[in-house]
Design a protein around this motif. Structure first.
Motif, PDB file in Angstrom:
ATOM      1  N   VAL A  23      24.223  38.124 -19.117  1.00 27.01           N
ATOM      2  CA  VAL A  23      24.381  38.400 -17.696  1.00 27.01           C
ATOM      3  C   VAL A  23      25.454  37.465 -17.142  1.00 27.01           C
ATOM      4  CG1 VAL A  23      23.254  38.442 -15.448  1.00 27.01           C
ATOM      5  CG2 VAL A  23      21.985  39.123 -17.481  1.00 27.01           C
ATOM      6  N   ILE A  24      26.533  38.064 -16.614  1.00 29.42           N
ATOM      7  CA  ILE A  24      27.644  37.255 -16.117  1.00 29.42           C
ATOM      8  C   ILE A  24      27.720  37.217 -14.598  1.00 29.42           C
ATOM      9  CG2 ILE A  24      29.037  37.590 -18.192  1.00 29.42           C
ATOM     10  CD1 ILE A  24      30.543  39.798 -16.803  1.00 29.42           C
ATOM     11  N   GLU A  25      27.024  38.132 -13.924  1.00 26.46           N
ATOM     12  CA  GLU A  25      27.042  38.132 -12.454  1.00 26.46           C
ATOM     13  C   GLU A  25      25.892  38.994 -11.936  1.00 26.46           C
ATOM     14  OE1 GLU A  25      28.174  36.717  -8.938  1.00 26.46           O
ATOM     15  OE2 GLU A  25      29.290  36.248 -10.765  1.00 26.46           O
ATOM     16  N   SER A  26      25.369  38.613 -10.794  1.00 32.34           N
ATOM     17  CA  SER A  26      24.343  39.395 -10.116  1.00 32.34           C
ATOM     18  C   SER A  26      24.802  39.607  -8.670  1.00 32.34           C
ATOM     19  CB  SER A  26      22.998  38.660 -10.159  1.00 32.34           C
ATOM     20  OG  SER A  26      21.975  39.457  -9.607  1.00 32.34           O
ATOM     21  N   VAL A  27      24.865  40.876  -8.256  1.00 43.61           N
ATOM     22  CA  VAL A  27      25.469  41.221  -6.961  1.00 43.61           C
ATOM     23  C   VAL A  27      24.451  42.000  -6.130  1.00 43.61           C
ATOM     24  CG1 VAL A  27      27.406  42.348  -5.807  1.00 43.61           C
ATOM     25  CG2 VAL A  27      27.708  41.391  -8.105  1.00 43.61           C
ATOM     26  N   ASP A  28      24.308  41.621  -4.868  1.00 42.08           N
ATOM     27  CA  ASP A  28      23.472  42.384  -3.937  1.00 42.08           C
ATOM     28  C   ASP A  28      24.280  43.543  -3.353  1.00 42.08           C
ATOM     29  OD1 ASP A  28      21.263  40.736  -4.254  1.00 42.08           O
ATOM     30  OD2 ASP A  28      21.936  39.339  -2.715  1.00 42.08           O
ATOM     31  N   VAL A  29      23.693  44.726  -3.409  1.00 38.59           N
ATOM     32  CA  VAL A  29      24.354  45.937  -2.927  1.00 38.59           C
ATOM     33  C   VAL A  29      23.560  46.495  -1.744  1.00 38.59           C
ATOM     34  CG1 VAL A  29      25.111  48.266  -3.521  1.00 38.59           C
ATOM     35  CG2 VAL A  29      25.190  46.449  -5.252  1.00 38.59           C
ATOM     36  N   GLU A  30      24.280  46.831  -0.665  1.00 36.29           N
ATOM     37  CA  GLU A  30      23.649  47.466   0.491  1.00 36.29           C
ATOM     38  C   GLU A  30      24.537  48.601   0.972  1.00 36.29           C
ATOM     39  OE1 GLU A  30      21.445  45.292   3.711  1.00 36.29           O
ATOM     40  OE2 GLU A  30      23.098  46.064   4.944  1.00 36.29           O
ATOM     41  N   LEU A 106      41.286  39.135 -18.502  1.00 36.94           N
ATOM     42  CA  LEU A 106      40.804  40.091 -17.516  1.00 36.94           C
ATOM     43  C   LEU A 106      39.641  39.503 -16.732  1.00 36.94           C
ATOM     44  CD1 LEU A 106      40.849  43.476 -19.466  1.00 36.94           C
ATOM     45  CD2 LEU A 106      42.501  42.641 -17.806  1.00 36.94           C
ATOM     46  N   PHE A 107      39.586  39.907 -15.464  1.00 41.79           N
ATOM     47  CA  PHE A 107      38.527  39.457 -14.579  1.00 41.79           C
ATOM     48  C   PHE A 107      37.839  40.666 -13.963  1.00 41.79           C
ATOM     49  CE2 PHE A 107      41.505  36.027 -14.878  1.00 41.79           C
ATOM     50  CZ  PHE A 107      40.758  34.864 -14.793  1.00 41.79           C
ATOM     51  N   LEU A 108      36.546  40.521 -13.736  1.00 45.10           N
ATOM     52  CA  LEU A 108      35.809  41.527 -12.975  1.00 45.10           C
ATOM     53  C   LEU A 108      35.899  41.147 -11.507  1.00 45.10           C
ATOM     54  CD1 LEU A 108      33.878  43.982 -12.895  1.00 45.10           C
ATOM     55  CD2 LEU A 108      32.004  42.346 -13.049  1.00 45.10           C
ATOM     56  N   LYS A 109      36.464  42.026 -10.693  1.00 44.60           N
ATOM     57  CA  LYS A 109      36.718  41.727  -9.283  1.00 44.60           C
ATOM     58  C   LYS A 109      35.771  42.479  -8.361  1.00 44.60           C
ATOM     59  CE  LYS A 109      39.201  40.177  -5.759  1.00 44.60           C
ATOM     60  NZ  LYS A 109      39.129  38.764  -5.352  1.00 44.60           N
ATOM     61  N   LYS A 110      35.528  43.767  -8.642  1.00 43.93           N
ATOM     62  CA  LYS A 110      34.707  44.614  -7.776  1.00 43.93           C
ATOM     63  C   LYS A 110      33.881  45.556  -8.638  1.00 43.93           C
ATOM     64  CE  LYS A 110      38.611  44.907  -4.507  1.00 43.93           C
ATOM     65  NZ  LYS A 110      38.181  44.571  -3.152  1.00 43.93           N
ATOM     66  N   LEU A 142      31.772  50.310  -2.322  1.00 45.48           N
ATOM     67  CA  LEU A 142      32.621  49.353  -3.022  1.00 45.48           C
ATOM     68  C   LEU A 142      32.134  47.945  -2.696  1.00 45.48           C
ATOM     69  CD1 LEU A 142      35.164  48.828  -4.770  1.00 45.48           C
ATOM     70  CD2 LEU A 142      36.457  48.720  -2.636  1.00 45.48           C
ATOM     71  N   VAL A 143      31.769  47.195  -3.730  1.00 43.28           N
ATOM     72  CA  VAL A 143      31.235  45.847  -3.548  1.00 43.28           C
ATOM     73  C   VAL A 143      32.180  44.857  -4.218  1.00 43.28           C
ATOM     74  CG1 VAL A 143      29.264  44.311  -3.920  1.00 43.28           C
ATOM     75  CG2 VAL A 143      28.889  46.765  -3.580  1.00 43.28           C
ATOM     76  N   GLU A 144      32.593  43.854  -3.481  1.00 45.97           N
ATOM     77  CA  GLU A 144      33.507  42.847  -4.015  1.00 45.97           C
ATOM     78  C   GLU A 144      32.737  41.582  -4.363  1.00 45.97           C
ATOM     79  OE1 GLU A 144      37.708  40.565  -2.900  1.00 45.97           O
ATOM     80  OE2 GLU A 144      36.890  42.136  -1.614  1.00 45.97           O
ATOM     81  N   LEU A 145      33.040  41.021  -5.540  1.00 41.71           N
ATOM     82  CA  LEU A 145      32.407  39.793  -5.950  1.00 41.71           C
ATOM     83  C   LEU A 145      32.971  38.622  -5.162  1.00 41.71           C
ATOM     84  CD1 LEU A 145      31.809  41.780  -8.323  1.00 41.71           C
ATOM     85  CD2 LEU A 145      31.969  39.806  -9.854  1.00 41.71           C
ATOM     86  N   ASP A 146      32.174  37.593  -4.971  1.00 40.97           N
ATOM     87  CA  ASP A 146      32.649  36.412  -4.255  1.00 40.97           C
ATOM     88  C   ASP A 146      33.829  35.772  -4.969  1.00 40.97           C
ATOM     89  OD1 ASP A 146      30.696  36.759  -2.342  1.00 40.97           O
ATOM     90  OD2 ASP A 146      29.251  35.457  -3.369  1.00 40.97           O
ATOM     91  N   GLU A 147      33.723  35.688  -6.296  1.00 43.74           N
ATOM     92  CA  GLU A 147      34.808  35.147  -7.117  1.00 43.74           C
ATOM     93  C   GLU A 147      34.975  36.041  -8.342  1.00 43.74           C
ATOM     94  OE1 GLU A 147      36.852  32.710  -6.548  1.00 43.74           O
ATOM     95  OE2 GLU A 147      35.904  31.986  -4.697  1.00 43.74           O
ATOM     96  N   PRO A 148      36.217  36.303  -8.777  1.00 47.04           N
ATOM     97  CA  PRO A 148      36.415  37.093 -10.003  1.00 47.04           C
ATOM     98  C   PRO A 148      35.772  36.401 -11.209  1.00 47.04           C
ATOM     99  CG  PRO A 148      38.462  36.882  -8.772  1.00 47.04           C
ATOM    100  CD  PRO A 148      37.494  35.936  -8.131  1.00 47.04           C
ATOM    101  N   VAL A 149      35.195  37.200 -12.088  1.00 43.83           N
ATOM    102  CA  VAL A 149      34.494  36.673 -13.256  1.00 43.83           C
ATOM    103  C   VAL A 149      35.301  37.005 -14.508  1.00 43.83           C
ATOM    104  CG1 VAL A 149      32.379  36.740 -14.613  1.00 43.83           C
ATOM    105  CG2 VAL A 149      32.269  36.928 -12.120  1.00 43.83           C
ATOM    106  N   LEU A 150      35.611  35.987 -15.303  1.00 43.12           N
ATOM    107  CA  LEU A 150      36.357  36.190 -16.536  1.00 43.12           C
ATOM    108  C   LEU A 150      35.488  36.906 -17.559  1.00 43.12           C
ATOM    109  CD1 LEU A 150      38.916  35.596 -18.257  1.00 43.12           C
ATOM    110  CD2 LEU A 150      37.785  33.465 -18.974  1.00 43.12           C
ATOM    111  N   ILE A 151      36.047  37.936 -18.203  1.00 44.58           N
ATOM    112  CA  ILE A 151      35.338  38.673 -19.249  1.00 44.58           C
ATOM    113  C   ILE A 151      36.159  38.638 -20.529  1.00 44.58           C
ATOM    114  CG2 ILE A 151      34.246  40.196 -17.561  1.00 44.58           C
ATOM    115  CD1 ILE A 151      36.244  42.366 -18.610  1.00 44.58           C
ATOM    116  N   ARG A 152      35.526  38.994 -21.626  1.00 45.65           N
ATOM    117  CA  ARG A 152      36.215  38.989 -22.921  1.00 45.65           C
ATOM    118  C   ARG A 152      36.728  40.373 -23.295  1.00 45.65           C
ATOM    119  NH1 ARG A 152      32.308  35.059 -26.638  1.00 45.65           N
ATOM    120  NH2 ARG A 152      32.468  33.210 -25.319  1.00 45.65           N
ATOM    121  N   HIS A 153      35.840  41.368 -23.194  1.00 47.82           N
ATOM    122  CA  HIS A 153      36.220  42.736 -23.553  1.00 47.82           C
ATOM    123  C   HIS A 153      35.638  43.671 -22.501  1.00 47.82           C
ATOM    124  CE1 HIS A 153      37.525  41.262 -27.468  1.00 47.82           C
ATOM    125  NE2 HIS A 153      36.351  40.660 -27.589  1.00 47.82           N
ATOM    126  N   LYS A 154      36.505  44.366 -21.776  1.00 42.68           N
ATOM    127  CA  LYS A 154      36.029  45.179 -20.654  1.00 42.68           C
ATOM    128  C   LYS A 154      35.169  46.352 -21.104  1.00 42.68           C
ATOM    129  CE  LYS A 154      40.563  47.508 -20.337  1.00 42.68           C
ATOM    130  NZ  LYS A 154      40.180  48.865 -20.649  1.00 42.68           N
TER     131      LYS A 154
END
Length: 372
Positions: A23-30, A106-110, A142-154
């Motif tokens: 688990v690399i990020e947890s995002v609240d969606v509304e 690569l980063f996960l942005k949204k 469309l939900v934007e992360l607070d900070e982009p998260v670095l990933i290895r393989h999309k």
């Protein structure tokens, strides 16, 4: 990110590669859905509305760090303008989900959330009858992360939802129109499948049960001089067995030459244990001179093939009966924790003028339970 630390092993350890979701990020969606529904007939009131979310999915939006200072550019030909459509100015470049850029970070942005709001509407008509109608509305958020998260393989990134909840509010207008407001809340958990190495070790309270040797009864032979599961030198098949049909006779090909019977064991090996070797032995008198020794060995090796321990028992020809089998049993010293394989070996060493041989049957190697 999970907590990380470094640990240096004192002894060599065995590791295997596994693939686990991290688990690399947890995002609240509304998502708020406002809608007006026209009923099929006039209504006195709306009794209740049951709402649920179906087919909830999410698509990740990846970006790449931009070092050229010219705004946001999609490397597949897309241009977002001078200041860019995604993120802050001159920091990231949008990357299509199906594009291939193996040499870029690569980063996960949204994330783009899609789903269907399913509603079961119960109302009371002018005849005071409870009626029902259903409605489904597609939505996207469309939900934007607070900070982009670095990933290895999309392509290893996936998103799951937890704690999905719907809050419904409604108001009946003009006896046939319902003004509905739905608030959908969920937690999107973003994970990435990653390959990691983990140390493998047996439980300290468990020991393998039973005979660790294959064909300890020496019943399987490829030829009269070659047992299937054992290595052999100066060994012959013998029908005078302790049990079963066959035994192994060492020295029969030439009573003046050394002989050996051995087997390597690679499975169910546990370190920090004692092992017990049990076998049945008998001398075969072929002439007047009985002058030989038989040494039984249990040899321990680490993963590099280096000998790290041994247990032995030596019998002289005078201590082995020539008219019946006798059982011999001994326990090895406690093994090192790094033991990776074991060899059981019987060595036949003849003296000058020896004319006799030795028979081996029903060999058992057992791991002894660790004493508390």
């Amino acid at each position: 990110m999970p907590e990380q630390y470094y640990y240096t092993e004192v002894q060599p350890v065995k590791c295997i590669e596994i693939r686990v979701p991290l688990v690399i990020e947890s995002v609240d969606v509304e998502a708020v859905i406002d809608n007006v529904l026209t009923l099929p007939e006039l209504a006195i009131k709306v009794d209740k509305i049951r709402a649920s979310v179906r087919d909830l999915t999410a698509t990740p939006v990846f970006v790449d760090e931009a070092h050229h200072g010219h705004g946001y550019h999609d490397y597949d030909g897309y241009h977002d303008g001078k200041h860019g459509k995604y993120g802050k100015h001159d920091e990231y470049v949008l990357v299509h989900h199906d594009s291939h850029h193996p040499h870029r970070d690569l980063f996960l942005k949204k994330i783009i959330v899609n789903g269907i709001l399913h509603k079961q509407i119960f109302y009371v008509n002018k005849n005071n009858e409870v009626k029902h109608t259903a409605e489904e509305l597609s939505f996207s958020k469309l939900v934007e992360l607070d900070e982009p998260v670095l990933i290895r393989h999309k392509h290893d990134v996936f998103i799951q939802f937890r704690h999905v909840d719907v809050d419904m509010n409604w108001e009946l207008h003009r006896a046939c129109r319902i003004h509905e407001t739905a608030v959908i809340q969920a937690t999107a958990r973003v994970s990435e499948d990653r390959k990691i190495f983990v140390q493998t070790c047996p439980s300290p309270d468990e020991s393998p049960v039973g005979n660790l040797l294959r064909d300890g009864g020496l019943e399987a032979w490829a030829s009269p001089y070659a047992p299937v599961f054992w290595g052999a030198s100066n060994v012959s098949q013998c029908s005078t067995a302790h049990s079963g049909s066959f035994a192994a006779e060492i020295g029969l090909l030439n009573t003046q030459l050394p002989g050996a019977l051995f087997q390597m064991i690679h499975k169910k090996i546990v370190g920090d244990r004692q092992y017990r070797l049990t076998f049945w032995v008998r001398e075969d008198v072929l002439g007047a001179t009985s002058d030989f020794s038989l040494t039984a060995e249990v040899v321990f090796y680490d993963q590099y093939g280096t000998q790290i321990g041994i247990g032995t028992q030596t019998l002289s020809s005078t201590g082995i009966p020539d008219n019946s089998y006798t059982q011999v049993q001994f326990a090895t010293p406690v093994t090192d924790e790094s033991v990776d394989s074991i060899m059981v070996r019987f060595n036949f060493m003849p003296g000058t003028g020896n004319t006799n041989t030795v028979k081996i049957d029903d060999v058992v190697l057992e791991c002894m339970r660790k004493r508390g």
